[in-house]
Write an enzyme that holds these catalytic residues in place. Structure first.
Site, PDB file in Angstrom:
ATOM      1  N   GLU A 110      45.157  36.846  50.708  1.00 51.51           N
ATOM      2  CA  GLU A 110      45.056  36.660  49.266  1.00 51.51           C
ATOM      3  C   GLU A 110      46.125  35.638  48.899  1.00 51.51           C
ATOM      4  OE1 GLU A 110      45.661  39.073  45.078  1.00 51.51           O
ATOM      5  OE2 GLU A 110      45.349  40.237  46.914  1.00 51.51           O
ATOM      6  N   ASP A 142      51.652  40.739  37.331  1.00 52.22           N
ATOM      7  CA  ASP A 142      52.624  40.693  38.420  1.00 52.22           C
ATOM      8  C   ASP A 142      53.981  41.247  38.008  1.00 52.22           C
ATOM      9  OD1 ASP A 142      50.863  39.466  40.236  1.00 52.22           O
ATOM     10  OD2 ASP A 142      51.192  37.522  39.273  1.00 52.22           O
ATOM     11  N   TYR A 194      38.543  46.177  44.671  1.00 50.29           N
ATOM     12  CA  TYR A 194      39.999  46.097  44.727  1.00 50.29           C
ATOM     13  C   TYR A 194      40.549  47.251  43.891  1.00 50.29           C
ATOM     14  CZ  TYR A 194      44.597  43.706  44.583  1.00 50.29           C
ATOM     15  OH  TYR A 194      45.921  43.374  44.712  1.00 50.29           O
TER      16      TYR A 194
END
Length: 268
Positions: A49, A60, A174
């Site tokens: 990734e 993030d 995911y």
């Protein structure tokens, strides 16, 4: 069948658990990223990734935010990341999934991005801030260029919405293991096991668990819970930030080997 599906099928036939490291392109330089990508392949990564740095990375945590900042300061751009993949074509033979936010894609042109990304060998895209309600249109464009648009499922996602996401994601589901942003965690929440079970009941997609995976113990536990793979980001990125430029490739390779050993460990 997409490159991602082919790889998961290959791993399933071999009884192997998928290892997917994340790293930020251009941290600290694109030249080092080039070497790290090949080292990860050599040390047993099944997928990569690859993050495209962005100034406002809402999903993030601090480690990857700082990584994006370093990459931007080194002059990394979306176009340069695509150029990097072009130089690796024929050398990097495992599927690469590009992780990027939507604003850079809108600026670059989504169709143009997909066309170039496919041409340079990318296998998929993850866009964490793309609303579910808008995925159909963009997934079709990506699919036209043989790219999988991979969608995220959070621990707080209601079952009904989980079903919709599972039906629209391509390549794999995911599964985000924690509520919040990326980052290393000391332990995994037990509810992840239930989420994996729910996903298996409603979809045949491979399941890769990410966010917070940082140790061999985490990998073994996620595998025992029935997932098909893990995505490890902050733990890899931290080793890059903590190493001198001359040590980065070796440090990342060593950690990847440790994670590979855990993924391959025989579980009774």
């Amino acid at each position: 069948m997409s490159l991602i599906n082919q790889k998961f099928n290959e791993l399933r036939q071999k009884g192997k658990f998928a290892l997917m490291p994340f790293l930020m392109a251009g941290d600290p330089t694109l030249d080092i990223t080039y070497k790290v990508l090949l080292e990860l392949q050599e040390k047993g990564a099944d997928f990569i990734e690859l993050g495209i740095p962005y100034s406002d990375p809402l999903a993030d945590g601090p480690i990857i935010q700082l990584s994006a900042s370093r990459a931007l300061k080194s002059g990394t751009s979306l176009a340069k990341v695509l150029d990097l993949l072009k130089t690796l074509k024929g050398k990097l033979n495992i599927p690469v999934i590009l992780f990027t936010y939507f604003n850079p894609l809108l600026s670059f042109g989504f169709k143009r991005f997909c066309e170039i990304a496919s041409d340079v060998g990318a296998a998929g895209i993850i866009i964490p801030d793309l609303p579910l309600e808008e995925t159909t249109q963009f997934s079709q464009i990506a699919n036209d260029f043989n790219l999988d648009l991979v969608l995220l499922i959070a621990p707080t996602t209601p079952l009904g919405r989980m079903k919709v996401i599972s039906s629209r994601t391509k390549g794999f589901s995911y599964l985000v293991s924690v509520t919040g942003v990326t980052g290393e965690r000391n332990k995994l929440e037990n509810r992840v096991e239930n989420l994996i079970g729910q996903l298996k009941e409603i979809s045949s997609n491979p399941i890769a668990v990410g966010f917070g995976i940082s140790s061999p113990e985490h990998i073994i536990k996620v595998r025992q819970w029935g997932a098909d793979g893990v995505i490890i980001g902050s733990a890899f990125v931290k080793r890059i930030s903590d190493s001198n430029d001359s040590q980065i490739v070796n440090e990342v390779g060593k950690f990847c080997s440790e994670m590979r050993s855990a993924a391959d460990e025989i579980i009774d």
